[in-house]
Design an enzyme around this catalytic site. Structure first.
Site, PDB file in Angstrom:
ATOM      1  N   TYR A 186      49.125  48.765  40.301  1.00 58.01           N
ATOM      2  CA  TYR A 186      50.247  48.178  41.031  1.00 58.01           C
ATOM      3  C   TYR A 186      51.587  48.505  40.377  1.00 58.01           C
ATOM      4  CZ  TYR A 186      46.664  45.159  43.203  1.00 58.01           C
ATOM      5  OH  TYR A 186      45.558  44.657  43.859  1.00 58.01           O
ATOM      6  N   MET A 200      38.634  28.890  36.563  1.00 55.11           N
ATOM      7  CA  MET A 200      39.417  29.788  37.409  1.00 55.11           C
ATOM      8  C   MET A 200      39.768  29.069  38.720  1.00 55.11           C
ATOM      9  SD  MET A 200      38.243  33.395  39.095  1.00 55.11           S
ATOM     10  CE  MET A 200      39.012  33.963  40.615  1.00 55.11           C
ATOM     11  N   LEU A 228      42.448  29.323  44.447  1.00 59.93           N
ATOM     12  CA  LEU A 228      43.637  29.844  45.114  1.00 59.93           C
ATOM     13  C   LEU A 228      44.575  30.442  44.081  1.00 59.93           C
ATOM     14  CD1 LEU A 228      45.222  30.195  47.754  1.00 59.93           C
ATOM     15  CD2 LEU A 228      46.251  27.943  47.326  1.00 59.93           C
TER      16      LEU A 228
END
Length: 281
Positions: free
Chosen positions: A37, A1, A4
């Site tokens: 979202y 992962m 950033l």
């Protein structure tokens, strides 16, 4: 992962596809979204159209509290994966702790554990979990969350949460990592972008305040997911690997913590106040 990543919180669906496409062209390989979202589909379209191999892009999304519960959360995976156009998620996260219905939170997390065991997700995590929430979860969970995504920026560093995460080898991931929330929400602290400590350090390195704050996260070993829809900001936020803050500069940023939260108080998040229907794929 990757530490950033690129975030799409509050990015309108109509702008999400282009923003994520630009981020991928810039070099980002971690994209964070969430069912709440309303832009998972556009994130998936941008990734699918990018020509980048699926295994090279780390996709994380979050289950909203309206879909908590064992069967409900299993179905939430189907909804998110369907919108994103993928069969496997790299990281699947509970968006809130829902303290007033924590048994439902535990059931949702057990569903995440099932998805992990079945290979449908590569890692599971939580978001906005305070130390007591983590402790209650771990009394009933078999898998330690890989990530706890929480509000962290120079004006609100949550050292107690970071310490609780570190004690369990949980990676702290910062949302609003460059303090954008201090710019659009009146917290009484002013905008961290205008803080002279930040601007002076930025001038010393010939970098922007945002770049300094992102470097602060990375040198502390935190993940950070800045957001923008502007190509030059997307590129600027990724250009943080060619300089380093000194120990003194890091301490001066650490000392800016006001303890003032910009986002909702986690213990105030309830279905009555924050529940919303998440559409099918």
């Amino acid at each position: 992962m990757p530490l950033l990543g690129f975030g799409v919180f509050q990015t309108p669906p109509a702008e999400t596809r282009d923003a994520v496409a630009e981020a991928l062209r810039t070099g980002y390989r971690l994209v964070d979204t969430a069912a709440a979202y309303g832009n998972e589909r556009e994130v998936g379209q941008a990734i699918g159209d990018s020509g980048i191999d699926r295994d090279e892009v780390f996709i994380e999304t979050k289950v909203w509290i309206s879909d908590f519960g064992y069967d409900e959360t299993l179905h939430a995976f189907d909804k998110s994966a369907g919108k994103l156009g993928v069969e496997v998620l790299d990281l699947f996260i509970l968006h809130q702790a829902l303290p007033t219905a924590f048994t439902t939170t535990i059931a949702a997390y057990r569903a995440l554990e099932k998805l992990l065991a079945d290979g449908r997700v590569r890692a599971i995590g939580v978001s906005n979990f305070m130390p007591d929430h983590l402790a209650r979860l771990m009394e009933n969970a078999g898998v330690v969350p890989a990530v706890n995504q929480v509000e962290v920026h120079p004006y609100f560093a949550q050292p107690d949460v970071q310490a609780a995460d570190a004690a369990r080898d949980i990676l702290t991931q910062a949302w609003s990592p460059i303090g954008g929330i201090t710019s659009y929400r009146d917290t009484g602290t002013g905008s961290v972008f205008d803080d002279p400590v930040i601007t002076d350090i930025a001038a010393a390195h010939r970098k922007s305040p945002a770049q300094v704050m992102l470097r602060w996260h990375l040198q502390a070993g935190r993940s950070a997911i800045p957001k923008s829809v502007k190509a030059h900001r997307i590129a600027e936020n990724f250009d943080v690997f060619d300089f380093a803050l000194t120990a003194e500069q890091i301490k001066s940023i650490d000392d800016l913590d006001t303890g003032v939260r910009g986002g909702p108080e986690p213990d105030d998040v309830t279905l009555e106040a924050y529940g919303r229907d998440i559409p099918e794929a």
